[in-house]
Design an enzyme around this catalytic site. Structure first.
Site, PDB file in Angstrom:
ATOM      1  N   GLY A  30     -64.024  39.183  23.902  1.00  0.00           N
ATOM      2  CA  GLY A  30     -63.389  38.993  25.192  1.00  0.00           C
ATOM      3  C   GLY A  30     -61.936  39.449  25.158  1.00  0.00           C
ATOM      4  CB  CYS A  31     -59.674  40.406  27.909  1.00  0.00           C
ATOM      5  SG  CYS A  31     -60.011  39.073  29.078  1.00  0.00           S
ATOM      6  CE1 TYR A  32     -55.918  35.528  29.390  1.00  0.00           C
ATOM      7  CE2 TYR A  32     -58.085  34.860  30.155  1.00  0.00           C
ATOM      8  CZ  TYR A  32     -56.762  35.131  30.417  1.00  0.00           C
ATOM      9  OH  TYR A  32     -56.276  34.990  31.698  1.00  0.00           O
ATOM     10  CB  THR A  40     -59.033  41.264  22.022  1.00  0.00           C
ATOM     11  OG1 THR A  40     -60.448  41.448  22.056  1.00  0.00           O
ATOM     12  CG2 THR A  40     -58.376  42.448  21.321  1.00  0.00           C
ATOM     13  CB  ALA A  41     -54.476  39.248  23.546  1.00  0.00           C
TER      14      ALA A  41
END
Lengths: 348, 348, 348, 348
Positions: free
Chosen positions: C148-150, C152-153
């Site tokens: 997911g995007c969150y 990953t960061a």
């Protein structure tokens, strides 16, 4: 103190009516309807109204809305037409923010809105509510047809010129730009922030429903058929309309000159509380009217050209909808015209 | 592989040249100058270039810039004029993104830019770099005057019509809108986000410097004097220009009809890699060209009107500046015209 | 050259896959499905792809998708699970951008996604695709679960610290912020521009589905249970995620000191093409990675405090979704890991 | 009716004071100073005030400002210190919106603001103006130090908990986000719209001047030293602050439970006109307070966690500056506390 009802209060013009009416000293909010959110607390949908409105949305039925002195329709076109007779029979006077009663020619309305008109017999009774032009008629109106947002910005910029015969009635152009709240508060992909932020586009280039309404008003002011090219655009901002108007000067207009035209505008609107003719050379910004009922205008001409250029800005939700609706209501009920509408624009 | 230098690389057209050139297979970045940031690492000012550019800004002197095959000027007007002779004597060919050599009539340039021209003897040598119109001349240019952003969007929309005599040469109107990057990367209160976000305004209504450049190009295409009313506007977005063009059809244009005009446009641009004539009825959005060198056009007409309406969109920093500069450079150096410019627009 | 298919290509991760894949030198787009837009031209929905993709959306059936070497699922959760066996039986390998196979513990998945898992027998086979941590496993994956995007960061910012035991496994906080494209391309009132522009809010404060995914990855890196407080926020921008991470230093971490921790980060990621550890004192901006597959990190500490602070930025649609999917695909098919992903971030 | 003066009225807190004061029934605007724009009409700089303010900016000298009952300083730090004695000797009471008198410890002030304090003898007299905590002292203040924007949002969210000992005094985290108007109305490249729109970043991660001010207030409320990690962020919006606060519950806090903590908050602020404790589960949006003096709060806890999470929103220019200044002035002069501050937030 009079009792007000709002039909269709979950849209932006409805919630803007609430924002303005809750502090209006002569108004008691009596009923607020929403088909989709009936039963829910108004402030749950609109947290900015927490502490100001403590009622629930009701069903949009004449029974629920009875007992009101004035009913505002903040609905898509078609709704006010269908309910109008029933509402009038409750004794209320109506301020309709939709397009249902703005156009006097039934066939024109039907061709642009692609449906039969539901209350054709009431069209003639409806008064078009641009106070700067039709103040006297408005005071006695039973059905007040509140002008559209683009038509307000454009008519206020062109009518003084047409009244005096200073511009041609042909070849007029209105290149208008609106913030995204003009598209309403309904789920749609093109209105998603990821779709319309950081971008700009024209829409309705081949024809937009506001054109016949504008031409009707301009024709009445000119006393002769006016034809207009009107192209709306979508601006990645929330509120605001700017219209840049291009008008070929007539012989009389050329003879008069820019300075005198500026003076004519200032005189035409000198007693109007909500129209501000800015000093020569000004560049109106939509933010200079944000949250207020003011229309600001500036008049320009380019070197060696006989084209007059007017820039006109309003807040589409206030002077272009709910503020103007209240201005009309004030006139209809004999209140001071500016009552409840004294808001300093929010800037920055 | 040729060596490129950029003068004035701390502005937006300069940094955009860098973004595009670092992946151009025939280019080596040789020198990048900045008066204000000389000595600093380029990627410190532009973190998006970290990993792509590993050099420092140098002083904008001919010595520092010598050894380049091509020099791009991404400077305010006046700078390229002052340095041009010295730069040419280093043997470099020049692509000037500023307005210094766009206007052929020296007195017109001087009256709009309010200063004497510094290299009037070089004006005649400069080639105006709109490849879709002047491709042949461009190939041999020593000084390439890259068109302005508004002029690019507007000329691509009107020139096919003027070439064929389908629209009047008088009464043309260009209502154009630009994102805020058009104002450049210099500290100024009106360009602060708190000043221009969530707002919209016209500017330069009484006259803007791009008007004579546009009229010059349109006049050349028409073979007759063209006069244009041009009003730019500021849109609260970063990149993008949309121009809505209003052109009265001539007898020939009326006779031809919208469908045939659409076909004429498609044919005029069928071999142009960077001009996209969209299908009839389309509404071009600036985001559909974001980050790319593409111009998209749509042609419209409203019922009962003889006014042709064209909507034209470009990315002001790419087709309106740095991308077009590279397209011109490709032609000048015999590279494939699209080399280094194959970017899919970033959307959303 | 391999053949790729995309299921669910009318969303943002789907259209972003297309933007990236059309220029990927080893990919041929073979099939692009959309339940809602089957039969329509892809470029009609996404005008930015005009000239790059000339196929129509098909129905999302295994038949239509057969013949592909790789299938990307860019669908809401639940869809990949339902179709997975059929797709695998066509011989394709799968990169799933949805949440369907990210969580190893079936009951955890089912409790957060409120539905039974449709292919529990395949969960064990799925490889979690964070290349900077799991590169070897990824190469052989049949089912690749793209993070997911969150997650990953956040994982890229915390994992180096947990691998070395420099921060506590308890009391970690991730305060993350996402642009609106994270909410997807589906009609909804809260995602309207008029609802979310010029405003900011936290959401999912009481619990968000990405938390168990993040804790799973952190726990694996730490070799011990990690608990995290995770609060996402909505930023009025289109693309981008910033995560500010708060991590109490352990004794080992305190002893090491900020400078050495910075060096440790630089070393950890020195061979990673898509992770940029910025110089000490840097403040990563989301725009510095816009349109690119890069994650940029900066490490900070406040005077007199034992709390380490990491700021991590990615483009949610690229490194947070479609770019990372292609990075994984490159590994799976033995291509250069960066192939097709060399995009300079678009700034401004 | 009292006479008010504003020093530094060309900034955003100055213009916001004007927006609010022109409709305040007990205020007459007597003098408005600006070093940079002295002599110009106020409404020329701020067109939103056309029709409301008809005076010119004066020089910021005690002579020009004499005759005022109250003087507001809307200046950068350092200015109020330098002029304070002279202004007090005119007999005016002062509301200082700058940081000059907020910090009680002179050496702390000097170390964060990197300059000697100019009026150290007056620090003790200054009253910190957070009415919800210091109402009694405020009434008698001669010098009122109006709290910073971040400190207001954060203190209102944490003080009730610290007063009751429900959260730890250590390990507190405030992750705060502000709109761009917080950076002020001065020309600067990083505040250009092209630089900060469509992007997000943390700033001041290694230390920000508001931290000692916040810790001072929290320490006073707790009766024990409080240490806070504070990280501000820049949001691409004009107005608004959101602070997400992370506070480890103490034994007493854990024992109490979320529901009782919610009730405690509601009780703590039940008589406060400008603090709105939202219902359990709410997600405060900055737009819900835009243009108003309201702070809205919501309290949350994630499953299995002892970290209390508070989200607090204000309009940085109103409750975070000019509105709070007027609230304080109302208390100082014995007016109704809410006078002139009854604005419904502007939404959308």
């Amino acid at each position: 103190m009079i009792k007000a009802g709002i039909v269709g209060a979950t849209g932006y013009t409805g919630s803007e009516l609430l924002r303005l009416l809750v502090l209006h000293p002569e108004i008691e909010i009596h009923a607020v309807s929403s088909r989709s959110d009936a039963g829910r607390l108004v402030s749950e949908i609109f947290p900015n109204l927490r502490g100001y409105v403590d009622i629930n949305f009701c069903e949009p039925s004449p029974e629920q809305l009875s007992g009101c002195d004035v009913i505002f329709f903040a609905t898509p076109h078609g709704v006010a037409q269908a309910m109008m007779s029933d509402i009038l029979s409750t004794g209320a006077r109506v301020v309709d923010l939709s397009a249902d009663f703005r156009i006097k020619d039934q066939t024109v309305w039907e061709s642009w809105y692609q449906q039969p008109h539901n209350s054709p017999e009431l069209i003639a009774d409806a008064v078009y509510g641009l106070p700067e032009v039709h103040r006297d008629e408005i005071c006695d109106a039973k059905i007040l047809a509140c002008p559209g947002c683009y038509p307000t910005a454009i008519q206020l910029g062109l009518i003084p010129l047409l009244e005096k015969g200073l511009i041609s009635t042909q070849g007029l152009i209105a290149d208008a730009k609106s913030g995204v709240s003009g598209a309403g508060r309904k789920a749609s992909v093109p209105s998603l922030m990821a779709e319309c932020a950081d971008s700009f586009k024209a829409y309705g280039i081949s024809g937009h429903r506001h054109r016949p309404e504008i031409e009707q008003g301009l024709t009445r002011a000119a006393g002769a058929d006016v034809s207009l090219t009107f192209v709306p655009h979508l601006v990645p901002m929330i509120r605001g309309i700017e219209a840049t108007l291009y008008a070929p000067l007539t012989g009389a207009g050329k003879a008069m000159g820019l300075e005198a035209i500026q003076a004519m505008f200032e005189q035409r609107y000198q007693n109007e509380p909500f129209v501000d003719v800015m000093p020569a050379g000004s560049l109106p910004e939509t933010r200079s009217v944000k949250g207020s009922n003011i229309c600001r205008l500036a008049i320009h001409q380019q070197t060696g050209s006989d084209m007059l250029i007017i820039s006109s800005v309003i807040d589409n939700l206030v002077k272009g909808a709910s503020g103007q609706a209240i201005q009309n209501m004030n006139l209809m009920f004999g209140f001071e015209e500016t009552l409840g509408l004294n808001h300093v624009p929010l800037s920055p």
